[in-house]
Design an enzyme around this catalytic site. Structure first.
Site, PDB file in Angstrom:
ATOM      1  CD  GLU A   1      25.447 -30.456  -6.635  1.00 48.53           C
ATOM      2  OE1 GLU A   1      26.524 -29.838  -6.621  1.00 48.53           O
ATOM      3  OE2 GLU A   1      24.486 -30.164  -5.902  1.00 48.53           O
TER       4      GLU A   1
ATOM      5  CG  ASP B   1      32.707 -20.069   7.918  1.00 45.60           C
ATOM      6  OD1 ASP B   1      33.666 -19.604   7.273  1.00 45.60           O
ATOM      7  OD2 ASP B   1      32.410 -21.269   7.917  1.00 45.60           O
TER       8      ASP B   1
ATOM      9  CB  ILE C   1      30.180 -21.553  -2.209  1.00 47.23           C
ATOM     10  CG1 ILE C   1      31.137 -20.360  -2.384  1.00 47.23           C
ATOM     11  CG2 ILE C   1      29.297 -21.706  -3.450  1.00 47.23           C
ATOM     12  CD1 ILE C   1      32.110 -20.501  -3.537  1.00 47.23           C
ATOM     13  CG  HIS C   2      25.826 -23.349   1.632  1.00 50.28           C
ATOM     14  ND1 HIS C   2      25.920 -24.612   2.167  1.00 50.28           N
ATOM     15  CD2 HIS C   2      26.467 -22.531   2.502  1.00 50.28           C
ATOM     16  CE1 HIS C   2      26.572 -24.562   3.307  1.00 50.28           C
ATOM     17  NE2 HIS C   2      26.923 -23.308   3.539  1.00 50.28           N
ATOM     18  NE  ARG C   3      21.416 -28.653  -4.395  1.00 50.21           N
ATOM     19  CZ  ARG C   3      21.453 -29.937  -4.064  1.00 50.21           C
ATOM     20  NH1 ARG C   3      22.574 -30.617  -4.217  1.00 50.21           N
ATOM     21  NH2 ARG C   3      20.395 -30.538  -3.573  1.00 50.21           N
TER      22      ARG C   3
ATOM     23  CD  GLU D   1      36.371 -20.750   5.967  1.00 51.25           C
ATOM     24  OE1 GLU D   1      35.532 -19.943   6.435  1.00 51.25           O
ATOM     25  OE2 GLU D   1      36.386 -21.957   6.262  1.00 51.25           O
TER      26      GLU D   1
END
Length: 494
Positions: free
Chosen positions: A288, A164, A167-169, A232
């Protein structure tokens, strides 16, 4: 338009062909707060504090402290640009992604050296330092550190092997350490890391930065449209009509996006949690999407970096968290998910969906709904309930008729002012889990909220009752082609 868009560089070339859509500068820029501070005024838009606006993307050719590297920001901070980069009309983007999610094209692995591996830096080298290799910006002076905001994280489930992209921080914590924040129960790679930790295993992971915009938009789908095990990257493949190309990482057993500008290889370490602001001690993480600077987490996971690879003269792609860029990446897949859910239940009624800037692409959706017969009265509210099911982080839904432009918030508010009564057309659903980054979703804000992250979801029904539609017909003007009057030619006497 000329050549196809296949990566970040061809996307930039596409923007160069569009007047006013790319601003290039050779003036050196400081990645610590200055780069984002500049773009806040030039084109951030979204939920960024005013004054800001929707403007061109920017390409910084000189980044202080990082000779040879460039930085790009704002490529997706305009629905018009996204539409051009995905070869689709702006108002049809949600529908196109809906179709692609239903007809995915799986990625393929190439053999041999990939473009993203033209230059290789291994972490076991004595001079290896992530902070010097990757020109990641610190978006505000109080951020926890430099953040990689557009890193395509790619990993595989320890049990199934299914992969998979998400997008992460990601915050650079040291010369070979990244912190990664997993929203509890919301992201697939977080579930993979939790399972690896149960097995006391490290989770191999790659972070690809600077990729085809189709990958960036496609990666933002969420369950139930893309359940655990759905890659995705296959949506990006469908958007382009050909598979995304992956390459084998050099130091971990995982794949990365072959034509990325940068790839960070590493492993998520089990049993380790990182205080996100351990270097800055400000108490903050980064800006954010709701428009606030989020608090630093004490529960970030840790990635031990094993290598950084990149193309020659690499371009670091970044974004400002609350900008219009987030609206594009999060909002358009949400539109597609809503379309998919409602079309299955009541085909032909939903005309369009817009997840607007004010909601950061996640909190608010406008549904354009057509009541074709008397029996359709009430179905518009059922459609809103289905939209909440399609995307759990939605908080507010506005329902409008087919004669209202759902992409024009002035038109939506006009409908609210002339087709809405507060005592009859507000439907509230209290006590539903929504999103932890909304600061109003907290018991301190309202005693009706039991836990942080719970919200009262609300439907604003701004549609005309079917029985009254004739009374609410908008003024009908003559449909005239105005081009002869706008050509600039002088009037000719007869």
């Amino acid at each position: 338009m000329s050549d196809k868009v296949t990566d970040l560089r061809s996307a930039i070339e596409r923007l160069k062909e569009m007047p006013g859509q790319l601003l290039e500068t050779h003036v050196p820029v400081e990645p610590m707060a200055e780069l984002s501070g500049i773009y806040r005024h030039v084109g951030a838009g979204g939920t960024v504090k005013r004054p800001t606006k929707e403007g061109p993307a920017m390409l910084f050719h000189r980044v202080k402290g990082h000779p040879g590297a460039k930085a790009a920001i704002g490529l997706l901070a305009s629905r018009k640009r996204v539409a051009s980069l995905l070869d689709c009309p702006p108002e049809k983007l949600g529908w196109k992604l809906f179709e692609c999610a239903g007809h995915p094209i799986e990625p393929v692995v190439i053999h041999g050296k990939a473009q993203c591996q033209e230059v290789v830096h291994r972490a076991d080298s004595p001079d290896f330092d992530l902070r010097k290799l990757v020109p990641a910006p610190t978006n505000t002076p109080v951020d926890a550190g430099p953040y990689i905001t557009l890193g395509m994280c790619y990993a595989s489930h320890p049990d199934t092997g299914l992969s998979d992209v998400t997008i992460h921080r990601l915050c650079i914590q040291g010369k070979d350490e990244l912190s990664i924040f997993f929203t509890p129960g919301a992201r697939h790679i977080g579930a993979m890391a939790e399972r690896a930790e149960e097995l006391n295993q490290r989770l191999p992971i790659s972070v690809s930065i600077g990729v085809d915009p189709a990958i960036e938009v496609g990666s933002c789908f969420e369950p139930p449209t893309t359940p655990l095990g759905f890659d995705e990257l296959s949506i990006a493949g469908a958007l382009r009509g050909e598979p995304v190309k992956l390459c084998r990482c050099l130091t971990v057993k995982e794949h990365a996006i072959a034509n990325a500008e940068y790839v960070i290889e590493g492993e998520v370490i089990p049993g380790v949690r990182v205080q996100e602001d351990q270097n800055s001690h400000t108490g903050y993480a980064m800006p954010e999407f709701p428009g606030y600077t989020g608090p630093a987490s004490s529960q970030c996971w840790m990635i031990k970096v094993t290598a950084v690879t990149h193309r020659k003269d690499p371009i670091l792609q970044t974004c400002i968290g609350p900008s219009e860029e987030h609206v594009s990446m999060a909002g358009i897949p949400t539109e597609a998910s809503i379309i998919g859910m409602i079309e299955k239940a009541m085909p032909g009624r939903l005309q369009n969906v817009y997840c607007c800037s004010a909601g950061g692409g996640k909190y608010m959706a406008v549904l354009q709904f057509c009541k074709k017969t008397a029996s359709d009265e009430g179905r518009q509210r059922q459609a809103a309930l289905l939209a909440f099911s399609a995307f759990s982080e939605l908080k507010h839904i506005f329902l409008v008729d087919e004669d209202v432009d759902c992409f024009d918030m002035n038109d939506v508010l006009w409908a609210m002012n002339t087709r809405f009564q507060g005592d009859a057309d507000i439907i509230t659903i209290p006590g539903v889990r929504c999103h932890p980054l909304d600061p109003s979703n907290d018991p301190d804000f309202s005693p009706s909220i039991r836990d942080h992250g719970i919200a009262c979801k609300t439907i604003f029904d701004c549609t005309v009752p079917f029985s009254l539609k004739k009374r609410f017909q908008r003024a009908q003007f003559l449909d005239v082609d105005p081009s002869p009057w706008m050509s600039g030619q002088k009037e000719h006497e007869v």
